[in-house]
Scaffold this motif. Structure first.
Motif, mmCIF file in Angstrom:
data_model
loop_
_atom_site.group_PDB
_atom_site.id
_atom_site.type_symbol
_atom_site.label_atom_id
_atom_site.label_comp_id
_atom_site.label_asym_id
_atom_site.label_seq_id
_atom_site.Cartn_x
_atom_site.Cartn_y
_atom_site.Cartn_z
ATOM 1 N N MET A 141 0.817 -1.200 0.000
ATOM 2 C CA MET A 141 0.000 0.000 0.000
ATOM 3 C C MET A 141 0.861 1.265 0.000
ATOM 4 O O MET A 141 0.542 2.221 -0.684
ATOM 5 C CB MET A 141 -0.909 0.032 1.237
ATOM 6 C CG MET A 141 -2.172 -0.748 1.073
ATOM 7 S SD MET A 141 -3.100 -0.034 -0.275
ATOM 8 C CE MET A 141 -4.488 -1.038 -0.300
ATOM 9 N N LYS A 177 -5.318 1.865 3.280
ATOM 10 C CA LYS A 177 -6.424 1.317 2.494
ATOM 11 C C LYS A 177 -7.736 1.998 2.877
ATOM 12 O O LYS A 177 -8.530 2.363 2.009
ATOM 13 C CB LYS A 177 -6.542 -0.192 2.695
ATOM 14 C CG LYS A 177 -7.604 -0.825 1.811
ATOM 15 C CD LYS A 177 -7.679 -2.312 2.030
ATOM 16 C CE LYS A 177 -8.691 -3.016 1.183
ATOM 17 N NZ LYS A 177 -9.855 -2.295 0.757
ATOM 18 N N ASP A 185 -9.982 4.104 0.332
ATOM 19 C CA ASP A 185 -11.382 3.745 0.100
ATOM 20 C C ASP A 185 -12.297 4.956 0.277
ATOM 21 O O ASP A 185 -13.233 5.164 -0.488
ATOM 22 C CB ASP A 185 -11.824 2.626 1.043
ATOM 23 C CG ASP A 185 -11.235 1.278 0.685
ATOM 24 O OD1 ASP A 185 -10.691 1.136 -0.440
ATOM 25 O OD2 ASP A 185 -11.294 0.359 1.524
ATOM 26 N N SER A 198 -11.740 7.415 -2.700
ATOM 27 C CA SER A 198 -11.532 6.726 -3.973
ATOM 28 C C SER A 198 -11.990 7.553 -5.165
ATOM 29 O O SER A 198 -11.331 7.560 -6.209
ATOM 30 C CB SER A 198 -12.204 5.355 -3.973
ATOM 31 O OG SER A 198 -13.608 5.492 -3.862
ATOM 32 N N ASP A 238 -0.805 -0.427 6.452
ATOM 33 C CA ASP A 238 -1.502 -0.674 5.188
ATOM 34 C C ASP A 238 -3.011 -0.590 5.375
ATOM 35 O O ASP A 238 -3.725 -0.108 4.493
ATOM 36 C CB ASP A 238 -1.124 -2.051 4.624
ATOM 37 C CG ASP A 238 0.245 -2.045 3.965
ATOM 38 O OD1 ASP A 238 0.851 -0.955 3.817
ATOM 39 O OD2 ASP A 238 0.720 -3.128 3.600
ATOM 40 N N GLU A 239 -3.482 -1.021 6.535
ATOM 41 C CA GLU A 239 -4.920 -0.990 6.815
ATOM 42 C C GLU A 239 -5.437 0.456 6.843
ATOM 43 O O GLU A 239 -6.473 0.766 6.266
ATOM 44 C CB GLU A 239 -5.196 -1.665 8.162
ATOM 45 C CG GLU A 239 -6.662 -1.769 8.510
ATOM 46 C CD GLU A 239 -6.867 -2.492 9.828
ATOM 47 O OE1 GLU A 239 -7.574 -1.938 10.675
ATOM 48 O OE2 GLU A 239 -6.323 -3.605 9.985
#
Length: 78
Positions: A1, A51, A55, A58, A47-48
């Motif tokens: 990520m 992400k 999201d 996006s 990374d979480e």
């Protein structure tokens, strides 16, 4: 990520002037996107978390990437 957002940041930086020339005031998403990427990297976000951020934004990222692709394509043809 982290590589994904580092790559996006580099692409924006490499094409910043062209993006501005092409879209001027319609590039309002670029600066906050760069700032958020810098913030995520500076706090060594997991990374979480990256992400989750990607999201949530996006649609903005898609718009920035579409503009980047157009500018990069023009650069290749010159």
């Amino acid at each position: 990520m982290k590589n994904k957002i580092k790559n996006l940041k580099q692409r924006i930086k490499d094409n910043y002037q062209e993006l501005y020339d092409e879209y001027s005031d319609n590039c309002k998403l670029i600066k906050p996107t760069l700032e958020m990427i810098d913030l995520l990297l500076s706090v060594n976000a997991s990374d979480e978390i990256i992400k989750e951020y990607l999201d949530k934004v996006s649609n903005a990222i898609k718009i920035v990437e579409e503009k980047l692709e157009r500018v990069e394509k023009k650069k290749k043809h010159h």
